[in-house]
Design an enzyme around this catalytic site. Sequence first.
Site, PDB file in Angstrom:
ATOM      1  N   THR A 117       0.871  -1.180   0.000  1.00  0.00           N
ATOM      2  CA  THR A 117       0.000   0.000   0.000  1.00  0.00           C
ATOM      3  C   THR A 117       0.908   1.230   0.000  1.00  0.00           C
ATOM      4  OG1 THR A 117      -0.007   0.256   2.399  1.00  0.00           O
ATOM      5  CG2 THR A 117      -1.661  -1.256   1.450  1.00  0.00           C
TER       6      THR A 117
ATOM      7  N   THR B 256      -1.572  -2.893  19.549  1.00  0.00           N
ATOM      8  CA  THR B 256      -1.184  -1.555  20.012  1.00  0.00           C
ATOM      9  C   THR B 256      -1.735  -1.268  21.405  1.00  0.00           C
ATOM     10  OG1 THR B 256      -1.582   0.797  19.571  1.00  0.00           O
ATOM     11  CG2 THR B 256      -3.196  -0.717  18.701  1.00  0.00           C
TER      12      THR B 256
ATOM     13  N   GLU C 256      -3.148   1.346  22.055  1.00  0.00           N
ATOM     14  CA  GLU C 256      -4.326   2.206  21.869  1.00  0.00           C
ATOM     15  C   GLU C 256      -5.640   1.469  22.095  1.00  0.00           C
ATOM     16  OE1 GLU C 256      -4.448   4.659  18.466  1.00  0.00           O
ATOM     17  OE2 GLU C 256      -2.320   5.143  18.548  1.00  0.00           O
TER      18      GLU C 256
ATOM     19  N   TYR D  17      -9.139   3.583  13.907  1.00  0.00           N
ATOM     20  CA  TYR D  17      -7.954   2.701  13.877  1.00  0.00           C
ATOM     21  C   TYR D  17      -7.918   1.791  15.103  1.00  0.00           C
ATOM     22  CZ  TYR D  17      -3.159   1.337  14.995  1.00  0.00           C
ATOM     23  OH  TYR D  17      -2.049   0.625  15.380  1.00  0.00           O
TER      24      TYR D  17
ATOM     25  N   LYS E 107      -8.168  -2.396  15.635  1.00  0.00           N
ATOM     26  CA  LYS E 107      -7.113  -3.203  16.260  1.00  0.00           C
ATOM     27  C   LYS E 107      -7.697  -3.978  17.450  1.00  0.00           C
ATOM     28  CE  LYS E 107      -3.285  -3.412  15.317  1.00  0.00           C
ATOM     29  NZ  LYS E 107      -2.549  -4.259  14.323  1.00  0.00           N
TER      30      LYS E 107
ATOM     31  N   ASN F 243       4.222   3.586  21.237  1.00  0.00           N
ATOM     32  CA  ASN F 243       4.683   4.286  20.019  1.00  0.00           C
ATOM     33  C   ASN F 243       6.128   3.954  19.668  1.00  0.00           C
ATOM     34  OD1 ASN F 243       2.323   5.941  20.936  1.00  0.00           O
ATOM     35  ND2 ASN F 243       2.900   7.129  19.125  1.00  0.00           N
TER      36      ASN F 243
ATOM     37  N   LYS G 190       4.388  20.933  12.801  1.00  0.00           N
ATOM     38  CA  LYS G 190       2.973  21.128  13.153  1.00  0.00           C
ATOM     39  C   LYS G 190       2.636  20.355  14.419  1.00  0.00           C
ATOM     40  CE  LYS G 190       2.635  22.962   8.989  1.00  0.00           C
ATOM     41  NZ  LYS G 190       3.052  24.366   8.900  1.00  0.00           N
TER      42      LYS G 190
END
Length: 342
Positions: A46, A131, A133, A158, A162, A187, A213
Amino acid sequence: MAAQQGEFAPTSIIVTGGAGFIGSNFVHWVVENQPGVHVTVLDALTYAGNMANLDGIPADRMTFVHGDICDAELLDRVVPGHDAIIHFAAESHNDNSIADPAPFVRTNVEGTFQLLEACRRYDVRFHHISTDEVYGDLALDDPARFTESTPYHPSSPYSSTKASSDMLVRAWVRTYGLRATISNCSNNYGPRQHVEKFIPRQITNILCGIRPKLYGDGRNVRDWIHTEDHSRAVWDILTRGRIGETYLIGAYGERSNIDVLRAILQRMGKDPDDFDWVRDRPGHDRRYAIDPSKLMRELGWRPVHTDFSEGLDATIAWYRDNEGWWRGAKRATEERYARQGQ
Ligand code: NAD
Ligand code: DAU
């Protein structure tokens, strides 16, 4: 290192997503550290996959299969004869999942389901890369860290896909007796990370003369681990972890985004205030923090890259030295961020 008695000692493994950031670092680690192991990389290439990530791997140590983990017929051709699948392939970026969740449901949920079914058909050991998360977030003033028994509470498209894939793995272990383990890592940083992610985005912004940013108030905390420490932990769990168990991987690397950004600016010779505040990520998780004590206690794993400044310098040097690797993706990524006001 020779396998100890009772250890799982694979000689032929499939690494899904092996052309991505963490997957390719794992492939390099296995090739360098496990001389008796042949790796088949299965990757759809991808926007996040890059064959250059596998440069330098000797041809007799790796076979590359260009294909989709959702393709059950392909899995019937590729999986038989392998001892294990280490499943890294995913749509991995939160901001993309907010803009368009569909590929996340397909690859992360349907793809994991197809791999589990292939492992069941051919009795193959499965290790699922997940993860931190999936646990949602912690408050900035909460002393707690995530453990293996923290309830699932994902926030983004996301992380919810997961979390779904983790649930599938657990069900396949319990219902079908699949030989599987799960690891949930914090991370990662290091070489070959896509320029859409926080650290490479800011380094390459500075190299391009664009102001970095920062989302929201910049106080969000991430728990950073060098990708090589992640690779070694995955190998330890694959070979010595208890079947059916989950292991959290983290290196006590909590840092606020603004501190990380200022460290990058300072190490690249810039003014620490030379960045832009931009629109926050919707649903932005506040803080992640991993308690890795189960992994340390049961498997003796320890992080080696404990000096974050040193790791950051090496990562900055890698992006400086490999502009050809990121230049094309940078343009497309910044166009996408600009459309999102970020
Ligand atoms: P990445 O986006 O850099 O790479 C993903 C790879 O998967 C790419 O090579 C891509 O081509 C491939 N892929 C995507 N869809 C596919 C499909 N349908 N079939 C086959 N291949 C496909 O991701 P990453 O940051 O290296 O993350 C790898 C894994 O680690 C993911 O499962 C992610 O959830 C997990 N993880 C990442 C982090 C992190 O900090 N990046 C931390 C913890 C866990
Ligand atoms: O915790 C593990 C997760 O870490 C992995 O599961 C994900 O695959 C991986 O992408 C990463 O998710 P994050 O959302 O934490 O990573 P990201 O690099 O996108 O952002 C890190 C933090 O920096 C986050 O708080 C958002 C912020 N950020 C990000 C970008 C891209 C900024 O402030 N500015 C930015 O330009």
